[in-house]
Scaffold this motif. Structure first.
Motif, PDB file in Angstrom:
ATOM      1  N   GLU A   1      30.297  59.125  19.538  1.00 13.36           N
ATOM      2  CA  GLU A   1      29.224  59.597  18.642  1.00 13.36           C
ATOM      3  C   GLU A   1      28.963  58.593  17.521  1.00 13.36           C
ATOM      4  N   PHE A   2      30.017  58.029  16.992  1.00 16.29           N
ATOM      5  CA  PHE A   2      29.915  57.000  15.956  1.00 16.29           C
ATOM      6  C   PHE A   2      29.175  55.779  16.489  1.00 16.29           C
ATOM      7  N   LEU A   3      29.577  55.290  17.658  1.00 17.48           N
ATOM      8  CA  LEU A   3      28.930  54.126  18.250  1.00 17.48           C
ATOM      9  C   LEU A   3      27.464  54.394  18.574  1.00 17.48           C
TER      10      LEU A   3
ATOM     11  N   LYS B   1      23.221  48.957  17.378  1.00 12.66           N
ATOM     12  CA  LYS B   1      23.986  47.916  18.054  1.00 12.66           C
ATOM     13  C   LYS B   1      25.434  48.373  18.142  1.00 12.66           C
ATOM     14  N   SER B   2      25.871  48.723  19.346  1.00 18.29           N
ATOM     15  CA  SER B   2      27.203  49.290  19.548  1.00 18.29           C
ATOM     16  C   SER B   2      28.096  48.279  20.254  1.00 18.29           C
ATOM     17  N   VAL B   3      29.312  48.091  19.718  1.00 19.65           N
ATOM     18  CA  VAL B   3      30.244  47.121  20.289  1.00 19.65           C
ATOM     19  C   VAL B   3      31.584  47.808  20.547  1.00 19.65           C
TER      20      VAL B   3
ATOM     21  N   LYS C   1      32.018  53.676  29.488  1.00 21.42           N
ATOM     22  CA  LYS C   1      30.828  54.117  28.750  1.00 21.42           C
ATOM     23  C   LYS C   1      30.023  52.921  28.268  1.00 21.42           C
ATOM     24  N   ALA C   2      30.705  51.894  27.801  1.00 24.17           N
ATOM     25  CA  ALA C   2      30.015  50.693  27.322  1.00 24.17           C
ATOM     26  C   ALA C   2      29.265  50.003  28.455  1.00 24.17           C
TER      27      ALA C   2
ATOM     28  N   TRP D   1      26.474  48.271  26.322  1.00 23.74           N
ATOM     29  CA  TRP D   1      26.999  47.866  25.022  1.00 23.74           C
ATOM     30  C   TRP D   1      27.829  46.588  25.181  1.00 23.74           C
ATOM     31  N   LYS D   2      27.844  45.798  24.152  1.00 26.79           N
ATOM     32  CA  LYS D   2      28.687  44.594  24.136  1.00 26.79           C
ATOM     33  C   LYS D   2      30.150  45.001  24.125  1.00 26.79           C
TER      34      LYS D   2
END
Length: 224
Positions: A193-195, A200-202, A213-214, A219-220
């Motif tokens: 949830e935070f990401l 831009k999620s890493v 999930k990434a 996501w990077k």
């Protein structure tokens, strides 16, 4: 203005915040009875988590909220001495050099840097001074008349609460950031949830579930 939001445990550091606190009490022979009682109770909860009866977020939330059992009765000066010991003797050694450089790069670019963690806010504030972060968002522990009561002062900064607390912090600071232009760094599936809140999620040295999930979300990923 842009901002970067960093989880701490497993993201900026190899180890967990609470392990440094535990070391402080063991090394200094302080409140050992409380410490071992905490371990007995909370490792039972950890076992329930490992067999799937308690979620990771629930386990970590109870753990984070109850850490203040250890420093019940500490005044602010004693607490600052404790935070400083943990930062200087444990957290500095546990820093991931590559992620510290990422944080410093954001600073060079003029971005605000936030630490977002389930750890005690007092400890995060001391750590922030050490590594050059601007603001912290953590688990708050009750203080009355300048003394820690041994109780939490609200829910832990875990799971979906991280996203909620970020919004609350930005409101309190009167910061009107475009969250889609900000970056989040975290290592655990409990931080989804935070990401997802930031544009831009890493995933940093992610656990298996977060890695998957990434990959699904494009996501990077930093680290194995």
């Amino acid at each position: 203005m842009k901002a970067a939001f960093f989880d701490v445990d497993g993201t900026l550091t190899y180890n967990r915040v609470w392990s440094g606190l535990f070391d402080y009490f063991r090394v200094n022979w302080i409140n050992l009875g409380t410490h071992y009682l905490f371990l007995v109770i909370h490792y039972a909860l950890y076992f329930l988590h490992k067999i799937g009866l308690v979620s990771q977020v629930r386990f970590r939330s109870v753990w984070a909220e109850n850490l203040s059992w250890h420093f019940k009765g500490f005044d602010l000066e004693q607490a600052e001495e404790m935070w400083t010991w943990v930062v200087e003797n444990r957290m500095r050694q546990d820093l991931r050099d590559d992620m510290l450089e990422v944080l410093r790069q954001h600073r060079r670019q003029g971005d605000l840097v936030f630490l977002v963690s389930g750890g005690p806010e007092g400890l995060l504030e001391r750590f922030a001074r050490d590594i050059g972060a601007d603001h912290v968002i953590g688990t708050r522990h009750e203080i009355k008349n300048g003394v820690y009561t041994g109780k939490n002062a609200g829910p832990a900064c875990q799971g979906e609460n991280k996203a909620l607390f970020i919004r609350d912090k930005l409101t309190a600071l009167s910061l009107d950031l475009d969250l889609q232009d900000c970056t989040a760094y975290a290592d655990s599936i409990s931080d989804v949830e935070f990401l997802s809140l930031l544009g831009k999620s890493v995933a940093v040295y992610p656990d298996a579930a977060l890695r998957q999930k990434a990959l699904e979300n494009g996501w990077k990923i930093i680290g194995d």
